[in-house]
Design a protein around this motif. Structure first.
Motif, PDB file in Angstrom:
ATOM      1  N   ASN A 244      57.223 -45.190 157.262  1.00 28.13           N
ATOM      2  CA  ASN A 244      57.213 -46.453 156.517  1.00 28.13           C
ATOM      3  C   ASN A 244      56.006 -46.474 155.583  1.00 28.13           C
ATOM      4  OD1 ASN A 244      57.291 -49.069 155.604  1.00 28.13           O
ATOM      5  ND2 ASN A 244      57.079 -50.025 157.620  1.00 28.13           N
ATOM      6  N   PRO A 245      56.199 -46.569 154.275  1.00 29.22           N
ATOM      7  CA  PRO A 245      55.059 -46.601 153.362  1.00 29.22           C
ATOM      8  C   PRO A 245      54.094 -47.747 153.637  1.00 29.22           C
ATOM      9  CG  PRO A 245      57.093 -46.195 152.156  1.00 29.22           C
ATOM     10  CD  PRO A 245      57.492 -46.559 153.559  1.00 29.22           C
ATOM     11  N   ALA A 246      54.578 -48.816 154.261  1.00 32.74           N
ATOM     12  CA  ALA A 246      53.728 -49.975 154.524  1.00 32.74           C
ATOM     13  C   ALA A 246      53.001 -49.892 155.865  1.00 32.74           C
ATOM     14  CB  ALA A 246      54.570 -51.256 154.481  1.00 32.74           C
ATOM     15  N   ASN A 247      53.352 -48.897 156.712  1.00 33.82           N
ATOM     16  CA  ASN A 247      52.723 -48.780 158.030  1.00 33.82           C
ATOM     17  C   ASN A 247      52.952 -47.359 158.545  1.00 33.82           C
ATOM     18  OD1 ASN A 247      52.072 -48.825 160.818  1.00 33.82           O
ATOM     19  ND2 ASN A 247      52.490 -51.015 160.929  1.00 33.82           N
ATOM     20  N   SER A 248      51.885 -46.575 158.586  1.00 30.19           N
ATOM     21  CA  SER A 248      52.003 -45.160 158.944  1.00 30.19           C
ATOM     22  C   SER A 248      52.411 -44.938 160.395  1.00 30.19           C
ATOM     23  CB  SER A 248      50.681 -44.438 158.682  1.00 30.19           C
ATOM     24  OG  SER A 248      49.620 -45.039 159.424  1.00 30.19           O
ATOM     25  N   ASN A 249      52.407 -45.968 161.210  1.00 27.89           N
ATOM     26  CA  ASN A 249      52.803 -45.836 162.613  1.00 27.89           C
ATOM     27  C   ASN A 249      54.280 -46.141 162.828  1.00 27.89           C
ATOM     28  OD1 ASN A 249      50.156 -45.224 163.276  1.00 27.89           O
ATOM     29  ND2 ASN A 249      49.619 -47.362 163.637  1.00 27.89           N
ATOM     30  N   GLN A 250      55.017 -46.334 161.735  1.00 24.01           N
ATOM     31  CA  GLN A 250      56.431 -46.675 161.830  1.00 24.01           C
ATOM     32  C   GLN A 250      57.287 -45.706 161.010  1.00 24.01           C
ATOM     33  OE1 GLN A 250      56.667 -50.683 160.297  1.00 24.01           O
ATOM     34  NE2 GLN A 250      55.885 -51.607 162.192  1.00 24.01           N
TER      35      GLN A 250
ATOM     36  N   PHE B 266      52.880 -45.612 147.466  1.00 25.77           N
ATOM     37  CA  PHE B 266      54.183 -45.963 146.892  1.00 25.77           C
ATOM     38  C   PHE B 266      54.879 -46.993 147.767  1.00 25.77           C
ATOM     39  CE2 PHE B 266      54.517 -42.157 149.454  1.00 25.77           C
ATOM     40  CZ  PHE B 266      55.573 -42.414 150.309  1.00 25.77           C
ATOM     41  N   GLY B 267      55.948 -47.576 147.238  1.00 26.10           N
ATOM     42  CA  GLY B 267      56.602 -48.688 147.910  1.00 26.10           C
ATOM     43  C   GLY B 267      57.716 -48.266 148.849  1.00 26.10           C
ATOM     44  N   THR B 268      58.178 -49.236 149.631  1.00 27.61           N
ATOM     45  CA  THR B 268      59.336 -49.023 150.495  1.00 27.61           C
ATOM     46  C   THR B 268      60.611 -49.046 149.646  1.00 27.61           C
ATOM     47  OG1 THR B 268      59.810 -51.358 150.906  1.00 27.61           O
ATOM     48  CG2 THR B 268      58.124 -50.316 152.302  1.00 27.61           C
TER      49      THR B 268
ATOM     50  N   THR C 115      58.830 -48.047 144.058  1.00 21.94           N
ATOM     51  CA  THR C 115      58.013 -47.644 142.925  1.00 21.94           C
ATOM     52  C   THR C 115      58.578 -46.325 142.412  1.00 21.94           C
ATOM     53  OG1 THR C 115      56.473 -46.479 144.380  1.00 21.94           O
ATOM     54  CG2 THR C 115      55.949 -48.772 143.831  1.00 21.94           C
ATOM     55  N   PHE C 116      58.205 -45.992 141.189  1.00 21.26           N
ATOM     56  CA  PHE C 116      58.749 -44.790 140.553  1.00 21.26           C
ATOM     57  C   PHE C 116      57.624 -44.028 139.865  1.00 21.26           C
ATOM     58  CE2 PHE C 116      63.173 -45.855 141.146  1.00 21.26           C
ATOM     59  CZ  PHE C 116      63.155 -47.243 141.240  1.00 21.26           C
ATOM     60  N   GLY C 117      57.630 -42.705 140.045  1.00 21.39           N
ATOM     61  CA  GLY C 117      56.693 -41.855 139.322  1.00 21.39           C
ATOM     62  C   GLY C 117      55.350 -41.662 139.975  1.00 21.39           C
ATOM     63  N   THR C 118      55.070 -42.382 141.049  1.00 19.52           N
ATOM     64  CA  THR C 118      53.787 -42.194 141.749  1.00 19.52           C
ATOM     65  C   THR C 118      53.770 -40.877 142.506  1.00 19.52           C
ATOM     66  OG1 THR C 118      53.495 -44.589 141.985  1.00 19.52           O
ATOM     67  CG2 THR C 118      52.222 -43.186 143.464  1.00 19.52           C
TER      68      THR C 118
ATOM     69  N   ASP D 158      63.705 -43.050 144.045  1.00 20.36           N
ATOM     70  CA  ASP D 158      62.400 -43.688 143.930  1.00 20.36           C
ATOM     71  C   ASP D 158      61.345 -42.809 144.592  1.00 20.36           C
ATOM     72  OD1 ASP D 158      62.839 -44.052 146.649  1.00 20.36           O
ATOM     73  OD2 ASP D 158      63.339 -46.173 146.460  1.00 20.36           O
ATOM     74  N   ASP D 159      60.129 -43.322 144.695  1.00 26.75           N
ATOM     75  CA  ASP D 159      59.035 -42.531 145.260  1.00 26.75           C
ATOM     76  C   ASP D 159      59.248 -42.229 146.738  1.00 26.75           C
ATOM     77  OD1 ASP D 159      57.419 -42.186 142.993  1.00 26.75           O
ATOM     78  OD2 ASP D 159      56.627 -44.207 143.176  1.00 26.75           O
ATOM     79  N   PHE D 160      59.831 -43.164 147.481  1.00 27.63           N
ATOM     80  CA  PHE D 160      60.097 -42.919 148.897  1.00 27.63           C
ATOM     81  C   PHE D 160      60.996 -41.700 149.058  1.00 27.63           C
ATOM     82  CE2 PHE D 160      62.695 -43.356 152.689  1.00 27.63           C
ATOM     83  CZ  PHE D 160      61.759 -43.630 153.674  1.00 27.63           C
ATOM     84  N   GLU D 161      62.041 -41.632 148.239  1.00 26.64           N
ATOM     85  CA  GLU D 161      62.984 -40.531 148.346  1.00 26.64           C
ATOM     86  C   GLU D 161      62.361 -39.219 147.874  1.00 26.64           C
ATOM     87  OE1 GLU D 161      67.741 -39.846 147.390  1.00 26.64           O
ATOM     88  OE2 GLU D 161      66.666 -41.548 146.511  1.00 26.64           O
ATOM     89  N   MET D 162      61.540 -39.282 146.842  1.00 28.43           N
ATOM     90  CA  MET D 162      60.872 -38.065 146.372  1.00 28.43           C
ATOM     91  C   MET D 162      59.896 -37.554 147.420  1.00 28.43           C
ATOM     92  SD  MET D 162      60.629 -35.765 144.065  1.00 28.43           S
ATOM     93  CE  MET D 162      61.302 -36.434 142.538  1.00 28.43           C
ATOM     94  N   ASN D 163      59.204 -38.476 148.085  1.00 27.22           N
ATOM     95  CA  ASN D 163      58.263 -38.073 149.127  1.00 27.22           C
ATOM     96  C   ASN D 163      58.974 -37.374 150.283  1.00 27.22           C
ATOM     97  OD1 ASN D 163      55.491 -38.315 150.510  1.00 27.22           O
ATOM     98  ND2 ASN D 163      56.862 -39.303 151.973  1.00 27.22           N
ATOM     99  N   ARG D 164      60.128 -37.932 150.708  1.00 25.41           N
ATOM    100  CA  ARG D 164      60.834 -37.283 151.828  1.00 25.41           C
ATOM    101  C   ARG D 164      61.408 -35.937 151.384  1.00 25.41           C
ATOM    102  NH1 ARG D 164      65.626 -37.182 153.959  1.00 25.41           N
ATOM    103  NH2 ARG D 164      64.877 -38.042 155.927  1.00 25.41           N
TER     104      ARG D 164
END
Length: 656
Positions: free
Chosen positions: A380-386, A317-319, A324-327, A533-539
């Motif tokens: 960070n969805p774009a970098n797991s080390n951040q 999913f995106g930052t 992104t939505f629904g992933t 969004d997906d970032f917020e759902m993931n957290r």
């Protein structure tokens, strides 16, 4: 008579031993972030063992709990030995030469305070212990930094047989230290750590480590150089280690046994960082000496180099900047919100609290645990080390968590509902990170646990967090030029807090009443215009694994309208009269709307069909630009059926 003589000799020997250790120098305040503070002890003889001694620091402030002569730090000196000049240096790794006894930066407080040597144990001075004078007190120094308090310390130590001295180091941020003369008096001057204050003594040959930069990528090669201040008189052989944390000998190749030939003053080694295929996260190597002969003075050590792992992963999913939505699917248990159906008003609000503050289910973690929670929840969805920084809207290395007073380039824990507005602070054991399975039982009245609620804490840039301070949202809208990607996130975060904890309320304006926060109108608009969004759902899913509760306004964003917005008093039901098909992942905002709405997530042409609450189709729309739709509907609730890419979904919308 013989026994009397032996007894007298023992007393004299005891007095000699007692007199052998004094406070030789202290630098309690240094420019910047106080990283160079130190205390230096001196023994009358060289290589003097300090077993049985403790160095105690006392707070001279007027605070009736922690000050007025109470201890704030006690250092056990067992196992330490003074050097060839009779000196023992105590300070942080930033002090040069390197102290024999290392303590964290910014540990030693400014005056008016005191430091004392006792023949005792550090456990005798568990903080806060009131200072005292008895036969175990060996030496004491009272120091100030242009302070007016400290009178209690003067009173306490006035009974010390050897007398007391009160020395002023200077104003805050000064460059002085307080140093002892040979006659026992003190003066202020340029700091001289690991040197006798009168310039005498054995001059040790200092050795320094030099590196070209403090960050490299896996696979890169770099040199470490070692240089002595004078040419060595005989061949110097020494070893170093680079291990630290998860970084070990499998992560590099290179020589760690080095030699400086007689008559020379430098050597170096070349280190190659192994480029493996594992996502270990960014790591840190620390350059340290294994041992050095006593005639050498370590000018610096424990130098750290960041090793950036190029095997980081990216989420599906995106930052927040490219949402992104629904992933990401909500991990809420089946029927989690069923008890809300058919309710409205205060009854709905209470039922919601009964879910997310249920003491039989919900867990509270410590404020220290929040660091680990954020490393996962705000990854960070774009970098797991951040981690993703909430206001700065960018990633930052997880390793750059702020651990000192210096917050530049660091991230820390941001309370979306500020502490000073809510009235919660650290509690006992809040500084212990004890993991998921150790927790407090918590309920709606446990406001103190709001300090460590993962739904209301975010990873934030240190300086930006300071700028936000305790401003209300609306007063604070983020750094200049921000995209507002965090608006809805923080709105849902603080709205959650009102429901979760009794005593908190979101109101209009910028209140100054404890427990209240604003601005409600701003936050409602932020919620409507920046949907989850997906970032917020993931957290939300991550925090749930720790706390066993969820932020309902991420799972069910329409609930906001029924509690604070345009549907207050209306009956809430999860199920819609038109079946939803969630194959098409889009979001509609603002919702409620006066007329126009925008659709997030559409990548191709779409057909929009508008239905009334009873299922009657009112209109169809298939020509619109920039994902903006002019609905031109009367006030009420409607359903939008959106079809695109052979997929469809149905969304509820309110027109006001």
């Amino acid at each position: 008579m013989k026994r009397i003589i032996v007894f007298i000799v023992m007393i004299l020997m005891s007095q000699i031993v007692v007199s052998q250790i004094v406070i030789n120098e202290i630098d309690c305040d240094t420019p910047g972030v106080d990283s160079m503070e130190f205390v230096e002890l001196k023994s009358d003889t060289s290589n003097f063992p300090l077993d049985g001694y403790v160095l105690v620091f006392f707070n001279g402030s007027t605070n009736t709990t922690t000050g007025q002569g109470r201890s704030y730090l006690a250092l056990d000196l067992d196992g330490y030995v003074t050097d060839i000049n009779g000196l023992l240096l105590i300070g942080s790794n930033s002090v040069s030469p390197l102290p024999q006894y290392l303590i964290p930066e910014n540990t030693i407080q400014n005056g008016a305070d005191a430091v004392a040597i006792y023949q005792a144990d550090d456990l005798d001075f568990e903080t806060p212990t009131l200072a005292y004078v008895d036969e175990t007190l060996i030496n004491v120094l009272l120091y100030q930094t242009n302070d007016s308090d400290g009178s209690e310390l003067v009173t306490i130590f006035s009974d010390f047989d050897s007398g007391i001295q009160i020395i002023n180091e200077g104003a805050a941020q000064n460059t002085n230290s307080i140093q002892r003369n040979n006659d026992g008096t003190y003066f202020t001057g340029t700091p001289t750590p690991r040197q006798l204050n009168d310039g005498s003594g054995v001059v040790l040959n200092g050795i320094a480590i030099t590196i070209n930069q403090n960050q490299y990528n896996e696979g890169e090669i770099f040199d470490i150089t070692f240089t002595t201040e004078q040419n060595v008189s005989s061949t110097l052989n020494f070893d170093i280690v680079l291990d630290f944390g998860t970084f070990n000998t499998s992560d590099f190749t290179g020589n760690t046994s080095l030699t400086i030939p007689s008559g020379q003053n430098t050597t170096s080694t070349t280190i190659t960082l192994v480029d493996d295929v594992f996502d270990e996260g960014d790591e840190v190597l620390k350059i340290s000496y294994v041992s050095l002969p006593s005639e050498y003075l370590i000018l610096n050590s424990n130098l750290q180099i960041r090793v950036v792992d190029n095997d980081f992963t990216m989420a599906s999913f995106g930052t927040p900047l490219n949402p992104t939505f629904g992933t990401v699917t909500s991990s809420q248990p089946s029927g989690y919100y069923n008890s809300l159906d058919g309710l409205s008003g205060s009854t709905l609000k209470q039922a919601l609290q009964d879910i997310i503050a249920n003491p039989a289910v919900v867990r509270a973690q410590t404020y220290a645990d929040i660091i680990d929670i954020l490393k996962e929840a705000d990854q960070n969805p774009a970098n797991s080390n951040q981690v993703w920084l909430v206001y700065l809207e960018e990633g930052r290395a997880k390793l750059d968590f702020q651990t000192t007073s210096d917050n530049t380039g660091k991230w820390n824990r941001e309370h979306t509902f500020p502490r000073s507005l809510a009235g919660y602070n650290d509690i006992d054991n809040d500084n212990i990170a004890d993991g998921k399975d150790i927790f407090w039982t918590t309920k709606a009245d446990s406001l103190r646990h709001g300090n460590s609620d993962g739904h209301a804490l975010r990873a934030a840039d240190g300086p930006e967090n300071s700028i936000r301070s305790n401003q209300h949202y609306g007063q604070y809208t983020g750094p200049s030029g921000n995209a507002g990607s965090f608006y809805g996130d923080v709105a849902r975060s603080v709205l959650y807090m009102e429901i979760r904890y009794n005593g908190l309320q979101i109101v209009n304006g910028f209140p100054s009443i404890m427990g209240q926060m604003g601005d409600l109108t701003t936050l409602l608009n932020w919620h409507r215009n920046d949907p989850p969004d997906d970032f917020e759902m993931n957290r939300n899913n991550v925090v749930y694994t720790w706390q066993f509760n969820r932020n309902p306004f991420i799972d069910q964003p329409d609930l906001v309208e029924y509690i604070w917005g345009n549907m207050v008093g209306e009956v809430w039901n999860q199920s819609l009269s038109v079946k939803e098909d969630n194959d098409l992942k889009v979001q509609i905002y603002p919702n409620p709307s006066h007329s126009d709405v925008f659709i997030k997530g559409l990548k191709n042409e779409a057909l929009i069909e508008v239905f009334s609450m009873d299922g009657k189709k009112i209109k169809s729309i298939n020509n619109f630009e920039n994902n903006s739709i002019k609905l031109n509907l009367t006030t009420g609730m409607y359903f939008l059926k959106i079809e695109s890419e052979n997929k469809s979904t149905i969304k509820k919308i309110v027109i006001i």
